[in-house]
Design a protein around this motif. Structure first.
Motif, PDB file in Angstrom:
ATOM      1  N   HIS A  73       0.829  -1.272   0.052  1.00  0.00           N
ATOM      2  CA  HIS A  73      -0.115  -0.014   0.048  1.00  0.00           C
ATOM      3  C   HIS A  73       0.664   1.229   0.191  1.00  0.00           C
ATOM      4  N   HIS A  75       1.425   3.867   2.018  1.00  0.00           N
ATOM      5  CA  HIS A  75       1.706   4.810   2.938  1.00  0.00           C
ATOM      6  C   HIS A  75       3.397   4.922   2.852  1.00  0.00           C
ATOM      7  N   ASP A  77       5.841   4.657   4.829  1.00  0.00           N
ATOM      8  CA  ASP A  77       6.858   3.514   5.093  1.00  0.00           C
ATOM      9  C   ASP A  77       6.975   2.158   4.281  1.00  0.00           C
ATOM     10  N   HIS A  78       6.073   1.965   3.302  1.00  0.00           N
ATOM     11  CA  HIS A  78       5.999   0.804   2.796  1.00  0.00           C
ATOM     12  C   HIS A  78       6.185   1.352   1.167  1.00  0.00           C
ATOM     13  N   HIS A 175      -7.397  -0.745   5.996  1.00  0.00           N
ATOM     14  CA  HIS A 175      -6.027  -0.075   6.566  1.00  0.00           C
ATOM     15  C   HIS A 175      -5.823   0.993   5.368  1.00  0.00           C
ATOM     16  N   ASP A 194       0.433  -4.365   6.557  1.00  0.00           N
ATOM     17  CA  ASP A 194      -0.078  -3.583   7.658  1.00  0.00           C
ATOM     18  C   ASP A 194      -1.506  -4.223   7.806  1.00  0.00           C
TER      19      ASP A 194
HETATM   20 ZN    ZN Z   1       0.281   1.380   6.638  1.00  0.00          ZN
END
Ligand code: ZN
Ligand code: ZN
Length: 330
Positions: A73, A75, A77-78, A175, A194
């Motif tokens: 996804h 976000h 951090d990913h 999420h 996540d």
């Molecule tokens: Zn996330």
């Protein structure tokens, strides 16, 4: 940093900001017969890049050996560093088609999303001054992203193969609306992003980019994953773990308890999500006001996810008045 299962390298990359007690994100380098598949990327800081690069060097892997990148996804951090790794390696990048549509509004032309976020906070009872603080709370995160458009758009049921591993794409909204998990049925391995984490419950919120009733959809997709034959789960944070079904039951129970806690705060005339978020506890017994702004925003939108799910199930009444949404006991 270890080979957690034959052919699967587990790397922990640092997240520099204090993010809900999360200090690392996990990325996985998975062997193929012509190079590697990288699942998730960490975010784009020198610290994170150096950690990743050092690991490659130590294991005799060059950037050009990375042939595919899959992002669970978008976000930060990913997804944040995926563009940088793609540029260095020439790898193809893949993600769910819904996530692709979030890149531009989240990280490039952000005004409209900010406006919608502000309106949503206001419509759910956030006072004007606080609304501005919460609305702008994630703006500084932009510096950790290299916005890059994927080469391949994924759908439920697609496969990703390395020649050694064949993963099935499972769409797991909640999420994030286009979040995916990857399942290797022969090896009984699930990469859960996540969606399922071993210690913390992932944030599930109603926000301008969420699908209808995200918590309901999230719990449905947990139920689906519960039937799979999985012996090792590789999550986006914390340690890999074996007891997937038990963990799913814990998370499901947690959300049920949160619903009950919220139901107890409801009153006859109704309350806004912001007000309810002030009346329930967060983390280790903190109140809403003790949380930093970004977490306050997540808390309000998380409360809203519970309220919207219970409204969809006719357990609470949603009562809009003068542009503000109130939720009341039935
Ligand atoms: Zn996330
Ligand atoms: Zn994460």
């Amino acid at each position: 940093m270890t080979e957690i299962s034959p052919g699967i390298h587990w790397l922990k990359l640092p997240i520099t900001l204090e993010n809900a007690g999360v200090t690392h994100v996990n990325v996985y380098l998975i062997k193929g017969n012509k190079g590697y598949l990288l699942v998730d990327s960490g975010w784009n800081t020198d610290d994170s890049f150096t950690t990743f690069h050092n690991y490659l060097v130590k294991n005799g892997i060059g950037f050009q050996d990375i042939k595919q990148i899959v992002v669970t996804h978008v976000h930060p951090d990913h997804y944040g560093m995926a563009g940088r790794i793609k540029k260095l390696s020439g790898a193809t990048m893949a993600m769910h088609h819904i996530e692709k549509d979030f890149i531009e509004p989240r990280y490039v032309a952000m005004e409209e999303l900010l406006l919608k976020t502000g309106r949503m906070l206001t419509a759910n009872g956030t006072p004007e001054k606080e609304m501005v603080v919460l609305r702008d709370a994630s703006l500084d995160v932009e510096q950790y992203i290299v916005p890059t458009i994927p080469d391949r758009l994924l759908h439920e049921g697609d496969t990703i193969t390395t020649g050694i591993f064949t993963f099935r794409v499972i769409w797991t909204p909640g999420h994030s609306s286009g979040h995916i998990c990857l399942y290797e049925p022969d090896k009984k391995i699930l990469l859960s992003g996540d969606h399922i984490l071993p210690k913390i419950t992932p944030n599930i919120s109603v926000n301008p980019q969420s699908i209808e009733n995200p918590l309901g959809r999230y719990l449905e997709s947990l139920k689906y994953l519960r039937q799979l034959d999985v012996s090792l789960t590789l999550p986006g944070h914390d340690q890999p773990f074996k007891n997937l079904k038990e963990r799913i039951d814990e998370i499901t129970y947690h959300h049920g308890q949160r619903n009950l806690e919220i139901l107890r705060t409801l009153a006859l005339g109704g309350k806004t999500a912001y007000r309810i978020a002030q009346e329930i506890t967060w983390g280790d017994n903190s109140g809403l006001k003790d949380l930093p702004p970004f977490h306050r925003r997540m808390a309000v939108f998380e409360t809203l996810a519970h309220l919207e799910m219970m409204a969809a199930e006719s357990r609470v009444d949603k009562l809009p008045r003068k542009g503000i949404n109130y939720y009341a006991q039935k």
